[in-house]
Design a protein around this motif. Structure first.
Motif, PDB file in Angstrom:
ATOM      1  N   CYS A  17       0.946  -1.275   0.053  1.00 19.00           N
ATOM      2  CA  CYS A  17      -0.080   0.001   0.104  1.00 19.00           C
ATOM      3  C   CYS A  17       0.833   1.260   0.086  1.00 19.00           C
ATOM      4  N   ARG A  36      -8.533  -9.748   6.131  1.00 20.07           N
ATOM      5  CA  ARG A  36      -9.672 -10.391   6.397  1.00 20.07           C
ATOM      6  C   ARG A  36      -9.992 -11.252   5.349  1.00 20.07           C
ATOM      7  N   PRO A  85     -15.601  -2.713   2.092  1.00 23.77           N
ATOM      8  CA  PRO A  85     -14.682  -3.661   2.565  1.00 23.77           C
ATOM      9  C   PRO A  85     -13.461  -2.830   3.154  1.00 23.77           C
ATOM     10  N   VAL A  86     -13.414  -1.546   2.977  1.00 26.44           N
ATOM     11  CA  VAL A  86     -12.334  -0.671   3.527  1.00 26.44           C
ATOM     12  C   VAL A  86     -11.130  -1.251   3.404  1.00 26.44           C
ATOM     13  N   ASP A  87     -10.724  -1.670   1.936  1.00 29.07           N
ATOM     14  CA  ASP A  87      -9.618  -2.138   1.447  1.00 29.07           C
ATOM     15  C   ASP A  87      -8.690  -1.245   1.096  1.00 29.07           C
ATOM     16  N   PRO A 102      -5.796  -0.094   1.611  1.00 32.96           N
ATOM     17  CA  PRO A 102      -4.474  -0.284   1.205  1.00 32.96           C
ATOM     18  C   PRO A 102      -4.197  -0.817  -0.296  1.00 32.96           C
ATOM     19  N   ILE A 103      -5.221  -1.498  -0.600  1.00 32.50           N
ATOM     20  CA  ILE A 103      -5.104  -2.152  -1.770  1.00 32.50           C
ATOM     21  C   ILE A 103      -5.914  -1.561  -2.929  1.00 32.50           C
ATOM     22  N   ASP A 129      -6.445   1.455  -5.481  1.00 29.65           N
ATOM     23  CA  ASP A 129      -5.833   2.521  -6.077  1.00 29.65           C
ATOM     24  C   ASP A 129      -6.627   4.010  -6.003  1.00 29.65           C
ATOM     25  N   GLN A 138     -20.406  -9.413   1.100  1.00 31.00           N
ATOM     26  CA  GLN A 138     -19.335  -9.601   0.050  1.00 31.00           C
ATOM     27  C   GLN A 138     -19.650  -9.876  -1.362  1.00 31.00           C
ATOM     28  N   LYS A 183     -15.141  -9.079  -6.638  1.00 26.47           N
ATOM     29  CA  LYS A 183     -14.007  -8.100  -6.580  1.00 26.47           C
ATOM     30  C   LYS A 183     -13.111  -8.220  -7.893  1.00 26.47           C
ATOM     31  N   HIS A 184     -12.507  -7.176  -8.148  1.00 26.53           N
ATOM     32  CA  HIS A 184     -11.508  -7.030  -9.270  1.00 26.53           C
ATOM     33  C   HIS A 184     -11.937  -7.885 -10.384  1.00 26.53           C
ATOM     34  N   GLU A 243     -17.726  -4.274  -4.461  1.00 33.71           N
ATOM     35  CA  GLU A 243     -17.636  -4.046  -2.876  1.00 33.71           C
ATOM     36  C   GLU A 243     -17.539  -2.680  -2.585  1.00 33.71           C
ATOM     37  N   ARG A 244     -16.942  -2.221  -3.546  1.00 32.52           N
ATOM     38  CA  ARG A 244     -16.376  -0.858  -2.946  1.00 32.52           C
ATOM     39  C   ARG A 244     -17.441   0.391  -3.293  1.00 32.52           C
ATOM     40  N   PHE A 283      -1.931  -0.235  -9.446  1.00 30.06           N
ATOM     41  CA  PHE A 283      -0.797  -0.488  -8.652  1.00 30.06           C
ATOM     42  C   PHE A 283       0.487   0.156  -8.962  1.00 30.06           C
TER      43      PHE A 283
END
Lengths: 376, 176, 499
Positions: free
Chosen positions: B81, B174, C95-97, C99-100, C102, C130, C133-134, C146-147, C210
């Motif tokens: 990240c 998760r 999902p509050v992801d 960090p991954i 963009d 859920q 994703k991607h 999800e986002r 990424f």
């Protein structure tokens, strides 16, 4: 061969013998001094570390043995020899090369008159345990050590470097100032013993004062002893008088030197420590004398006496001389690691306003006492 | 403990100005250290550092060489990240992200280099990590290497992990 | 005109304007997800709710038209609570992801959460619904349901702007999600705009994916040189690498940016980027190659006279570079064989942005033609057919119309200037590289006659210089310099064309 005969005739047996004996003495004494010097470089590092609660050099090893870091002088030597021997492009090459030699030679020459024992008789031939017994030995030492300043100054001058020159200027000023004092502090001593022959002075210190106290120079001339030590340390250019080098500010007169040329400066400095120690021992601490030990054995003031073989006496006296010298070296080094460096103006002030008037006063007082005691 | 030491700045008296006695006192101090350390070398507080190390105390343990944690399935927890690289005041972290097409967590560090010769051991990367993936708890103090490359921690060196339970802290983990 | 008061500030606006537009005019920011100035209003996100006097409930600012004497407030407790509650709903299954993701760093969810939310989630991570994703969506996009917050900006874009209708909202109620219509795939010419439109990380660019975090990117405004449209762009770059191009909306040129335009930066990093010169297919350092080219020019002029050399301008080059080419012909080679005539068909191709003419500077070339005249295209072809021509100096793409002809007439040598190897598709005596439009300043005139200039963002590869510098060096080597040695000289010389 025939033609050489007249010359051979000139060399009578006594002269040949004298030359041989002198060569042996030089070899023995200077060899001992040199060896001790190398040892002293290790001592200095180990001593300072112990004083500062450190461990000190302990890494150089041969086959895994470190011997308390005793191999470090060897490692240092090898390292210095391997270093690039560098001469700055604008330096004066001849003087640059000459300077280390001029520094080293007078220091070594001064050892010639220092007595390291009384005398021994071998097959009826009397061998004085001093390389050259000069009637004016003390003046010889002062004269020769005065040469050392040339080495210092030439090194700084020939390097064509501002910092080196600055160091050399400081060195010249400091050494000339303390040279004066060094001579004057010893005048009192010469007045007391009435001679400038170092062997005579040592012999005189074998006497007893009031039948009990050994008549060492330090008893007669305690202020002169302190003044002498101060002046001698200044001559030696070591802390607290190391403004000449001043590692943290100007590096000093040997700044441009590397490799063995630099090593010679370092070596000369350490030899000088030994010289100062030996002079202090000879002049003030009874030289090779052991209290109450005469030529034939101990003769205590209480009347008891122990007979000892003359050879054993001489050996004991030589050992005493070495021991006293070692002690003085230790004291000088400890002092070096105790006192912080003076500022240059303080060095000069100490010389001209402190030590010089005091040494003159010392001469005056000594003269007065001698006059009143009727010995003059 | 920091204390205030009151310095006595009174003018020197005559004895002190003569200096000789004071030097002698100093001489005795250094001589005492010399003899005490000479005869009781065991009491010297200096330690032979690379051979002997002191146990690290408290937070100091958390300021040692970095490592990257792993998930239970053996993949790096790091999701590249870049937050550690952002937080790093010494700019010593270099990351290049890669993409997993199979896993739910699609991002992973293809390159993760820590240049220890630039690292200031501040621990900001650990603070910044949202995935609890980087840690500085190996208790290895970096330094003293013979080759420059040895100061360069690559991803695989960082992933040589200490045993420990894989934690599931961090949002993206998760999914793993 | 209706007069509206928002937070105590009053403004007159024409009827039909909304509260959100009025607030914008007053400098009051109202948070929004679904509202986009270039799209129709849908009012799905409820984020822009404001308090309106005499209205029983909060009204959404994006869909409420202003009325005379209307008083609205955006800073009351009720509004703040509404925003916070809306955010909590939007984030309930998120999902509050980050960090991954963009989008992190330019995500409205992140920004508004820090401004208005700051709540603790009442839904445990493992209880969140859920979704897929991607998921691949067309050539350039990745979809993460999800986002998604279902603002439908993407759906409206495809319906209203491109009119291709690829996207739709499938399912109903809390199970609805963005989907691609049966039998369609999301690959219209403007698909990357969706990644930019998306206020969250649901649609992300596969190209930028990424590569870099957005907070590292530096931004600089420039002009797209992908076609004659002359769209204004923002170059996003970091540490001498361009990472993406974004539109910089300009009412005169563009609101969006086409996918092709967004990919023009690829030429900078492509493996076929020229970093060295080529001489008969052998690689060579640039400086000696320039001397070699000068030698070729001299030889041709000496053997068969200066009229055997042709210099071609190019509609793909900036005014500066074309000026240098024209000067090379006039001053240095002293040939009258200069062609600045490249007739191109212009006009918006698809009714949105993309121009029929893929050269950015055909109109700039006309300015130079007015000054230098030269041959027109027909005369040039005639001249080449006549067989008197021995050497052509040209930019690679300008030669494309003559390619077939040159393959036939193998006795004509060429000195070609190019950015990438892919522009070169036949053997040339000498190829010289030059700096691309992201690496140097240049003026371009778009199809409407609007003069714009590109701004350098990154540095060219070692030794690669702008075209005018290359030509200046080349002319110095031939002994008759065109004297374009620095930027100041260049500025002075082109000032008459860029008034």
């Amino acid at each position: 061969m025939e033609r050489l005969k007249p010359f051979i005739a000139l060399l009578d047996l006594d002269l040949l013998l004298f030359m041989a004996v002198s060569a042996v003495k030089v070899g023995f004494f200077l060899g001992a001094v040199m060896g001790f010097t190398a040892f002293l470089t290790w001592v200095e590092r180990k001593l300072s570390s112990l004083m500062q609660d450190r461990v000190g050099p302990n890494r150089a090893s041969i086959f895994g043995f470190t011997l308390l870091g005793l191999f470090h002088p060897i490692a240092d030597g090898i390292k210095l020899m391997m270093k690039e021997d560098f001469v700055p492009a604008r330096a004066s090459k001849v003087l640059f090369t000459l300077a280390p030699v001029i520094t080293l030679v007078p220091v070594l020459a001064a050892f010639a008159v220092i007595p390291f024992g009384n005398y021994i008789e071998i097959l009826g031939y009397r061998v004085d345990l001093v390389i050259a017994r000069l009637p004016l030995g003390l003046l010889y030492v002062l004269a020769v050590s005065g040469f050392a300043i040339y080495g210092t100054f030439l090194a700084g001058w020939a390097s064509k470097s501002n910092f080196a020159l600055l160091g050399a200027l400081r060195g010249a000023a400091q050494m000339i100032s303390y040279e004066v004092t060094l001579g004057l502090t010893l005048v009192g001593l010469m007045m007391v013993y009435g001679t400038a022959d170092l062997q005579q002075i040592v012999l005189a210190q074998g006497r007893l004062l009031f039948g009990v106290i050994p008549a060492w120079g330090v008893i007669y001339q305690f202020p002169a002893f302190l003044l002498f030590l101060t002046a001698a340390m200044a001559e030696n250019k070591r802390t607290p008088f190391d403004v000449v080098e001043g590692e943290s500010e100007i590096i000093g007169y040997f700044m441009e030197y590397s490799s063995m040329r630099f090593a010679i400066f370092m070596f000369a400095e350490f030899i000088e420590i030994i010289l100062v120690a030996m002079l202090a021992v000879t002049l003030f601490l009874g030289g090779w004398q052991i209290p109450y030990l005469g030529e034939a054995g101990f003769l205590f003031p209480c009347g008891r006496s122990i007979a000892i073989h003359p050879y054993a006496v001489v050996l004991a006296q030589m050992a005493a001389f070495a021991g006293k010298t070692a002690f003085m070296c230790w004291a000088l080094m400890t002092l070096r690691w105790t006192v912080p460096r003076f500022r240059f103006d303080q060095v000069m002030k100490l010389a001209w306003q402190g030590i010089l008037p005091l040494s003159l006063l010392n001469i005056l007082v000594t003269g007065l006492v001698l006059l009143l005691a009727g010995k003059l | 403990m920091i204390e205030i030491k009151k310095v006595n700045n009174r003018p020197l008296n005559l004895l002190e100005r003569i200096y000789v006695w004071e030097i002698f006192k100093g001489f005795l101090v250094t001589a005492r250290h010399f003899f005490v350390n000479l005869f009781c070398p065991g009491k010297i507080i200096t330690i032979q550092y690379p051979e002997i190390t002191r146990p690290l105390e408290h937070a100091a343990k958390r300021r040692t060489r970095h490592r990257l944690k792993m998930r239970a399935n053996g993949t790096p927890k790091c999701v590249a990240c870049f937050l550690c690289a952002t937080a790093c005041p010494a700019f010593c972290i270099h990351i290049e992200a890669g993409e997993f097409t199979s896993s739910q967590v699609e991002k992973y560090p293809a390159v993760f280099d820590v240049d220890l010769s630039r690292c200031v051991m501040c621990g900001m990367c650990v603070e910044a990590c949202p995935e609890d993936a980087i840690a500085m708890d190996t208790e290895v103090i970096p330094g003293g290497v013979l080759k420059r490359e040895d100061m360069y921690l690559t991803r695989n060196k960082l992933l040589q992990n200490m045993p420990g339970d894989p934690s599931i802290k961090g949002a993206a983990n998760r999914l793993a | 005109m209706p007069k509206i008061t928002i937070d105590g500030k009053t403004i007159d606006l024409p009827a039909g304007a909304t509260i959100l537009q009025a607030a914008q005019a007053l400098g009051i920011y109202i948070p929004r997800y679904c509202y986009h100035p270039a799209l129709s209003v849908s009012g799905t996100c409820r984020m822009c709710a404001v308090e309106v006097d005499k209205a029983p409930k909060l009204q959404i600012a994006c869909a409420t038209e202003i009325a005379d004497g209307m008083i609205a407030r955006t800073d009351t407790a009720a509004v703040k609570k509404a925003r916070k509650d809306v955010l909590e709903f939007l984030l309930a299954n998120h999902p509050v992801d980050c960090p991954i993701c963009d989008q992190a760093g330019e995500c409205s969810l992140q920004d508004y959460y820090m401004d208005y939310g700051l709540h603790k989630s009442r839904v445990a991570p493992e209880d969140k619904i859920q979704r897929s994703k991607h998921r691949a969506a067309g050539r350039y996009l990745v979809l993460d349901n999800e986002r998604c917050i279902l603002c439908t900006r993407c759906v409206r874009f495809c319906d209203e702007v491109t009119k291709t209708n690829e996207l739709t909202v499938s399912g109903r109620s809390d199970a609805s999600f963005i989907d691609i219509r049966e039998g369609k795939s999301l690959d219209n010419d403007y698909s990357l705009n969706i990644a930019e439109l998306c206020p969250v990380g649901a649609f992300t660019s596969r190209d930028f994916r990424f590569k870099q975090r957005v907070w590292f990117l530096k931004r600089i405004k420039s002009v797209c040189t992908g076609c004659a449209a002359g769209c204004n762009i923002e170059v996003h770059y970091n540490e001498n690498t361009v990472y993406r191009l974004m539109p910089s909306p300009n009412p005169e040129t563009n609101t969006w940016l086409c996918d092709r335009g967004r990919m023009t930066y690829k030429a900078l990093q492509a493996g076929d980027r020229l970093r060295k010169a080529f001489v008969k297919k052998g690689s060579m350092e640039i400086e000696p190659a320039i001397r070699h080219a000068a030698h070729l020019l001299d030889e041709a002029a000496r053997k068969t006279g200066p009229e055997s050399v042709v210099v071609l301008g190019s509609p793909y080059l900036s005014i500066e570079d074309n000026l240098a080419l024209a000067e090379l012909a006039a001053t240095s080679l002293k040939t009258s064989n200069l062609c600045l005539d490249f007739p191109r068909e212009q006009g918006v191709k698809d009714g949105i942005l993309i121009n029929k003419d893929d050269a950015p500077d055909a109109n700039g070339l006309k300015l130079l033609k007015a000054r230098y005249a030269g041959l027109d295209q027909g005369a040039l072809i005639e001249l080449i057919n006549s067989g008197r021509i021995k050497l052509i100096v040209a930019e690679a793409r300008a030669l494309s119309s003559l390619k077939e002809k040159l393959r036939e007439l193998s006795n004509i040598e060429t000195v070609i200037l190019a950015v990438t190897k892919s522009d070169l598709d036949f053997e040339s005596a000498c190829v010289l590289p030059y700096a691309a439009n992201f690496e140097t300043e240049g003026h371009f005139v778009n199809y409407k006659g609007l003069l714009q200039k590109t701004t350098p963002s990154v540095a060219a590869p070692d030794g690669v210089k702008p075209l005018w510098t290359v030509l200046s060096k080349l002319s110095s080597c031939t002994g008759a310099p065109i004297r374009l040695e620095d930027a100041a000289e260049l500025r002075e010389r082109i000032s008459e064309f860029i008034k």
